[in-house]
Design a protein around this motif. Structure first.
Motif, PDB file in Angstrom:
ATOM      1  N   ALA A  32       6.045 -12.783  22.038  1.00  0.00           N
ATOM      2  CA  ALA A  32       5.141 -13.469  21.175  1.00  0.00           C
ATOM      3  C   ALA A  32       4.201 -12.463  20.171  1.00  0.00           C
ATOM      4  O   ALA A  32       4.021 -11.578  20.334  1.00  0.00           O
ATOM      5  CB  ALA A  32       4.189 -13.481  22.154  1.00  0.00           C
ATOM      6  N   ARG A  33       4.328 -13.481  19.303  1.00  0.00           N
ATOM      7  CA  ARG A  33       3.987 -12.890  17.675  1.00  0.00           C
ATOM      8  C   ARG A  33       2.465 -13.639  17.301  1.00  0.00           C
ATOM      9  O   ARG A  33       2.085 -14.493  17.487  1.00  0.00           O
ATOM     10  CB  ARG A  33       5.024 -12.756  16.481  1.00  0.00           C
ATOM     11  CG  ARG A  33       5.805 -11.863  16.935  1.00  0.00           C
ATOM     12  CD  ARG A  33       7.053 -12.315  15.989  1.00  0.00           C
ATOM     13  NE  ARG A  33       7.275 -13.743  15.658  1.00  0.00           N
ATOM     14  CZ  ARG A  33       8.568 -14.054  14.862  1.00  0.00           C
ATOM     15  NH1 ARG A  33       8.588 -13.066  13.845  1.00  0.00           N
ATOM     16  NH2 ARG A  33       8.571 -14.848  15.272  1.00  0.00           N
ATOM     17  N   LEU A  34       1.580 -13.031  16.871  1.00  0.00           N
ATOM     18  CA  LEU A  34       0.546 -13.622  15.683  1.00  0.00           C
ATOM     19  C   LEU A  34       0.426 -13.670  14.448  1.00  0.00           C
ATOM     20  O   LEU A  34       1.411 -12.857  14.278  1.00  0.00           O
ATOM     21  CB  LEU A  34      -0.856 -12.392  16.024  1.00  0.00           C
ATOM     22  CG  LEU A  34      -1.615 -12.130  17.945  1.00  0.00           C
ATOM     23  CD1 LEU A  34      -2.420 -10.984  18.525  1.00  0.00           C
ATOM     24  CD2 LEU A  34      -1.777 -14.076  18.205  1.00  0.00           C
ATOM     25  N   GLU A  35      -0.685 -13.711  13.555  1.00  0.00           N
ATOM     26  CA  GLU A  35      -0.116 -14.373  12.078  1.00  0.00           C
ATOM     27  C   GLU A  35      -1.594 -13.484  11.895  1.00  0.00           C
ATOM     28  O   GLU A  35      -2.119 -14.464  12.150  1.00  0.00           O
ATOM     29  CB  GLU A  35      -0.154 -15.784  11.894  1.00  0.00           C
ATOM     30  CG  GLU A  35       2.050 -16.224  12.470  1.00  0.00           C
ATOM     31  CD  GLU A  35       1.752 -18.135  11.624  1.00  0.00           C
ATOM     32  OE1 GLU A  35       1.227 -17.942  11.167  1.00  0.00           O
ATOM     33  OE2 GLU A  35       2.922 -18.010  12.017  1.00  0.00           O
ATOM     34  N   ALA A  36      -0.935 -12.483  10.772  1.00  0.00           N
ATOM     35  CA  ALA A  36      -1.633 -12.103   9.886  1.00  0.00           C
ATOM     36  C   ALA A  36      -1.902 -12.090   8.177  1.00  0.00           C
ATOM     37  O   ALA A  36      -0.411 -11.935   7.861  1.00  0.00           O
ATOM     38  CB  ALA A  36      -2.344 -10.949  10.883  1.00  0.00           C
ATOM     39  N   PRO A  37      -2.969 -12.640   7.035  1.00  0.00           N
ATOM     40  CA  PRO A  37      -2.330 -11.787   5.576  1.00  0.00           C
ATOM     41  C   PRO A  37      -2.545 -10.635   5.944  1.00  0.00           C
ATOM     42  O   PRO A  37      -2.919  -9.611   6.387  1.00  0.00           O
ATOM     43  CB  PRO A  37      -4.025 -12.199   5.588  1.00  0.00           C
ATOM     44  CG  PRO A  37      -5.172 -11.917   6.632  1.00  0.00           C
ATOM     45  CD  PRO A  37      -4.168 -12.344   7.696  1.00  0.00           C
ATOM     46  N   LYS A  38      -1.451 -10.446   4.429  1.00  0.00           N
ATOM     47  CA  LYS A  38      -1.000  -8.993   4.668  1.00  0.00           C
ATOM     48  C   LYS A  38      -1.820  -7.561   4.115  1.00  0.00           C
ATOM     49  O   LYS A  38      -1.911  -7.155   3.876  1.00  0.00           O
ATOM     50  CB  LYS A  38       0.211  -9.282   3.803  1.00  0.00           C
ATOM     51  CG  LYS A  38       1.632  -9.444   3.669  1.00  0.00           C
ATOM     52  CD  LYS A  38       2.885  -9.678   2.620  1.00  0.00           C
ATOM     53  CE  LYS A  38       4.455 -10.218   3.085  1.00  0.00           C
ATOM     54  NZ  LYS A  38       4.902  -9.996   2.491  1.00  0.00           N
ATOM     55  N   SER A  39      -2.878  -8.655   3.790  1.00  0.00           N
ATOM     56  CA  SER A  39      -4.219  -7.440   2.627  1.00  0.00           C
ATOM     57  C   SER A  39      -4.942  -7.500   4.320  1.00  0.00           C
ATOM     58  O   SER A  39      -5.943  -6.247   4.010  1.00  0.00           O
ATOM     59  CB  SER A  39      -5.332  -8.894   2.213  1.00  0.00           C
ATOM     60  OG  SER A  39      -5.779  -9.752   3.368  1.00  0.00           O
ATOM     61  N   SER A  40      -5.002  -7.717   5.551  1.00  0.00           N
ATOM     62  CA  SER A  40      -5.640  -7.107   6.597  1.00  0.00           C
ATOM     63  C   SER A  40      -4.733  -5.700   7.275  1.00  0.00           C
ATOM     64  O   SER A  40      -5.000  -5.092   8.441  1.00  0.00           O
ATOM     65  CB  SER A  40      -5.412  -8.446   7.808  1.00  0.00           C
ATOM     66  OG  SER A  40      -4.073  -8.407   8.140  1.00  0.00           O
ATOM     67  N   ILE A  41      -3.234  -5.741   6.719  1.00  0.00           N
ATOM     68  CA  ILE A  41      -2.007  -4.724   7.425  1.00  0.00           C
ATOM     69  C   ILE A  41      -2.875  -2.934   6.557  1.00  0.00           C
ATOM     70  O   ILE A  41      -3.029  -3.493   5.419  1.00  0.00           O
ATOM     71  CB  ILE A  41      -1.061  -4.745   7.167  1.00  0.00           C
ATOM     72  CG1 ILE A  41      -0.494  -6.449   7.641  1.00  0.00           C
ATOM     73  CG2 ILE A  41      -0.012  -3.706   7.336  1.00  0.00           C
ATOM     74  CD1 ILE A  41      -1.492  -6.214   9.048  1.00  0.00           C
ATOM     75  N   ILE A  42      -3.185  -2.013   7.163  1.00  0.00           N
ATOM     76  CA  ILE A  42      -3.287  -0.766   5.953  1.00  0.00           C
ATOM     77  C   ILE A  42      -1.702   0.473   6.568  1.00  0.00           C
ATOM     78  O   ILE A  42      -1.505  -0.045   7.833  1.00  0.00           O
ATOM     79  CB  ILE A  42      -4.461  -0.159   6.886  1.00  0.00           C
ATOM     80  CG1 ILE A  42      -6.072  -0.957   6.990  1.00  0.00           C
ATOM     81  CG2 ILE A  42      -4.644   1.866   6.526  1.00  0.00           C
ATOM     82  CD1 ILE A  42      -6.929  -0.392   7.151  1.00  0.00           C
ATOM     83  N   LYS A  43      -1.864   0.197   5.730  1.00  0.00           N
ATOM     84  CA  LYS A  43       0.022   1.740   5.796  1.00  0.00           C
ATOM     85  C   LYS A  43      -0.248   2.817   5.343  1.00  0.00           C
ATOM     86  O   LYS A  43      -1.135   3.481   4.591  1.00  0.00           O
ATOM     87  CB  LYS A  43       0.908   1.291   5.049  1.00  0.00           C
ATOM     88  CG  LYS A  43       1.436  -0.394   5.199  1.00  0.00           C
ATOM     89  CD  LYS A  43       2.909  -0.645   4.412  1.00  0.00           C
ATOM     90  CE  LYS A  43       3.062  -2.201   4.299  1.00  0.00           C
ATOM     91  NZ  LYS A  43       4.171  -2.529   3.845  1.00  0.00           N
ATOM     92  N   LYS A  44      -0.075   3.836   6.423  1.00  0.00           N
ATOM     93  CA  LYS A  44      -0.179   4.744   6.340  1.00  0.00           C
ATOM     94  C   LYS A  44       0.611   5.924   6.808  1.00  0.00           C
ATOM     95  O   LYS A  44       1.158   5.928   8.588  1.00  0.00           O
ATOM     96  CB  LYS A  44      -1.946   4.801   6.518  1.00  0.00           C
ATOM     97  CG  LYS A  44      -2.235   6.488   6.079  1.00  0.00           C
ATOM     98  CD  LYS A  44      -3.708   6.438   7.270  1.00  0.00           C
ATOM     99  CE  LYS A  44      -4.803   7.862   6.654  1.00  0.00           C
ATOM    100  NZ  LYS A  44      -6.063   8.486   6.790  1.00  0.00           N
ATOM    101  N   ASP A  45       1.314   7.037   6.460  1.00  0.00           N
ATOM    102  CA  ASP A  45       1.670   7.367   7.275  1.00  0.00           C
ATOM    103  C   ASP A  45       3.185   7.028   7.789  1.00  0.00           C
ATOM    104  O   ASP A  45       3.435   7.688   9.187  1.00  0.00           O
ATOM    105  CB  ASP A  45       1.555   8.560   8.781  1.00  0.00           C
ATOM    106  CG  ASP A  45       0.568   9.455   7.692  1.00  0.00           C
ATOM    107  OD1 ASP A  45       0.116   9.801   6.569  1.00  0.00           O
ATOM    108  OD2 ASP A  45      -0.880   9.793   8.596  1.00  0.00           O
ATOM    109  N   GLY A  46       3.546   6.267   7.832  1.00  0.00           N
ATOM    110  CA  GLY A  46       4.562   5.379   7.704  1.00  0.00           C
ATOM    111  C   GLY A  46       4.849   4.572   8.701  1.00  0.00           C
ATOM    112  O   GLY A  46       5.359   3.742   9.342  1.00  0.00           O
TER     113      GLY A  46
END
Length: 441
Positions: A369-383
Motif C-alpha cells: 500500500a502506497r501514499l502519494e506526495a509531491p516531489k517537493s515534499s521529499i528531503i534527500k540526504k546521505d542517500g
C-alpha cells in the motif's frame, strides 16, 4: 448498471493545503531548526487514501434469467415456488393443450392426404386409366366417321336441291309449265339442303376436334405428370409439413421448462391465469458463480487487465477471503463520470455470497500500500529520503521509500510512522530536525 461506492479512493490526494502550493516553503534559520526561537512557518498538506488499496462493489448473480412463455394459454399447473432449486429442463409450468393437440392432428391429416396425392401422381397412370383413354379415342374416331358419312349425304342432297332449283327457275323463265309456287318450293328445298350440309360439316369438324382431344389425353396419360405438376404437389406437401411443425412446437411450448440451473427468486403466475407471450413468469438466478461489479477511476484503469487474480471479501462473511478473477474491463467509462465498469467473477458453490451485498476487491499481486506526495515534499540526504510529518505543530522527520509516479509526484510506502490523513510539509527545509516547532500556514 447499479451505482457502486468505492471503499478506497486510490491515487487521489486530499490536498487540504492551508494555502496555494505556489510559493510554498520557507527557509528556516539554524536556531529555528534546533527548536529554539520563533516557530518556523511551513505549508502542509494532508496525505490522501492509500494507493492500490482496492475497490468496493455490489455482488450480482452470474446469470439471471426471466422465464417467459412463447405462446398464450391458460395455466394448468405450476410446479415450483420461490426459493426452489431447479435444474435445466425441469418443468415449471404446464399450459392446457387440448386445442393445440387438435390443431396438430388436423395438420397431420392434411400431410397424409397431400403425401398420398403426390405419390399417386409420381407413380404415373394405372393400366385401367390408359385403357379408358384409348377407348375414348376409339369412340371419338367412330363418331367422326359417322359425321363424315353425314357430310357426304348432306352434300348429295344439297347438290340435288341446287340442280332442281336451277331447273325450275329456268323453266319458269322460258315457259308457263312451271308456276311461281313451284319455283318457291324449289328454293325452300335448296335452302334447307344448304343448311343441312353446313351443319353436317360443322359436326364433322367438332368430331375431329374430339378425336384430337381424346388422343392428346391418351398421350398425357401415357406420359404421366409433368415436372411442374410434381413440383407444385411437393410444395403443397412442404407447406403442410411446416404447419405440422408449427402445431407440434405449440404443443411443446405449452410445457415451460427451466433453461438453466438455479434458484427461483420470483414467481408471477398462478394456476388458472393466462400466460402471455413475452411476460415473465419466473426469475431464476445462477449463484454458483457471482459477479462483483466495480467502478474504477481513470487513474487506475490502465493497471487492470482481464484475467488478473484478485481477493474478494464480502460484508456478510468478513472473516473469509474468496479468490476471484477480473473477467471484464470496459474500454468505455460510465456515463457522466470518469469511472470504468469492471467485473470480477467469484466461485460461490458453497453459497456463502449473496447478491446485493457489498464486497471489497484487492489485487493479489498489488504492490505494498502506497501514499502519494509531491516531489517537493521529499528531503534527500546521505542517500536516504525523508518527509517532515507535522503533528500538533511539531516536526517529525520520517524516512520513506519512494517510487516514481510522474514528473511532479511520487508514491510513498506507508509505514508505522506515516499513514493516510496525516500532514506533511510541502516544501520543507533539509535543516528541520525532529522536535522542531513549526507554524502551519
Amino acid at each position: 448498471m447499479k451505482t457502486r461506492h468505492q471503499i478506497w479512493i486510490p491515487a487521489v490526494l486530499s490536498l487540504a493545503l492551508v494555502s496555494a502550493l505556489s510559493g510554498c516553503g520557507s527557509s528556516v534559520t539554524g536556531g529555528q531548526a534546533n527548536g529554539a526561537g520563533a516557530e518556523a512557518p511551513v505549508k502542509v498538506m494532508k496525505l490522501g487514501q492509500l494507493a492500490d488499496a482496492g475497490w468496493s462493489g455490489k455482488i450480482n448473480p452470474d446469470q439471471e434469467v426471466k422465464i417467459v412463455s412463447k405462446i398464450s394459454g391458460k395455466v394448468s399447473t405450476v410446479n415450483v415456488n420461490e426459493g426452489a432449486a431447479v435444474k435445466k429442463g425441469d418443468v415449471l409450468v404446464q399450459l392446457e393443450t387440448d386445442d393445440l393437440v387438435q390443431q396438430l392432428k388436423q395438420a397431420e391429416s392434411g400431410v397424409v392426404a397431400s403425401n398420398a396425392k403426390l405419390a399417386d401422381t409420381q407413380s404415373g397412370a394405372r393400366s385401367q386409366e390408359i385403357k379408358a383413354a384409348e377407348s375414348s379415342v376409339r369412340a371419338a374416331e367412330a363418331a367422326q366417321g359417322q359425321t363424315v358419312a353425314a357430310v357426304e349425304q348432306a352434300k348429295a342432297g344439297f347438290e340435288l336441291a341446287t340442280n332442281t332449283y336451277n331447273r325450275l327457275r329456268n323453266q319458269f323463265d322460258s315457259s308457263s309449265s312451271v308456276t311461281k309456287e313451284d319455283v318457291d318450293r324449289g328454293k325452300l328445298e335448296y335452302e334447307k339442303a344448304r343448311t343441312g350440309y353446313e351443319q353436317a360439316q360443322a359436326s364433322s369438324q367438332a368430331a375431329a376436334a374430339q378425336v384430337d382431344a381424346a388422343r392428346a389425353k391418351l398421350e398425357l396419360t401415357q406420359a404421366g405428370a409433368t415436372s411442374n405438376t410434381i413440383m407444385a404437389l411437393q410444395a403443397d406437401l412442404d407447406r403442410l409439413n411446416a404447419a405440422v411443425q408449427l402445431a407440434s412446437n405449440s404443443v411443446n411450448n405449452a410445457t415451460i421448462t427451466s433453461p438453466t440451473d438455479g434458484i427461483i427468486i420470483k414467481r408471477s403466475i398462478q394456476p388458472g391465469e393466462m400466460a402471455q407471450p413475452g411476460v415473465a413468469l419466473f426469475s431464476v438466478v445462477d449463484m454458483n458463480q457471482v459477479q462483483v461489479e466495480l467502478s474504477v477511476t481513470d487513474t487506475q484503469i490502465g493497471s487492470i487487465k482481464a484475467g488478473t487474480a484478485v481477493d474478494v471479501k464480502a460484508a456478510n462473511v468478513p472473516d473469509k477471503t474468496f479468490p476471484g478473477t477480473i473477467s471484464f474491463v470496459s474500454p468505455v467509462s460510465n456515463a457522466n463520470s470518469n469511472t470504468f465498469p469492471v467485473k470480477v467473477t467469484v466461485d460461490n458453490k458453497d453459497g456463502l455470497l449473496f447478491a446485493g451485498t457489498v464486497a471489497e476487491v484487492h489485487l493479489k499481486d498489488a504492490a505494498k500500500a502506497r501514499l502519494e506526495a509531491p516531489k517537493s515534499s521529499i528531503i534527500k540526504k546521505d542517500g536516504k529520503e525523508y518527509v517532515i510529518k507535522v503533528d500538533n505543530g511539531t516536526a517529525h522527520k520520517i524516512e520513506v521509500k519512494t517510487t516514481e509516479k510522474n514528473q511532479d509526484w511520487v508514491y510513498i510506502e506507508a509505514n508505522a510512522n506515516l499513514q493516510a490523513q496525516q500532514q506533511i510539509a510541502v516544501t520543507p527545509s533539509d535543516s528541520i530536525v525532529d522536535g522542531a516547532k513549526l507554524k502551519v500556514e
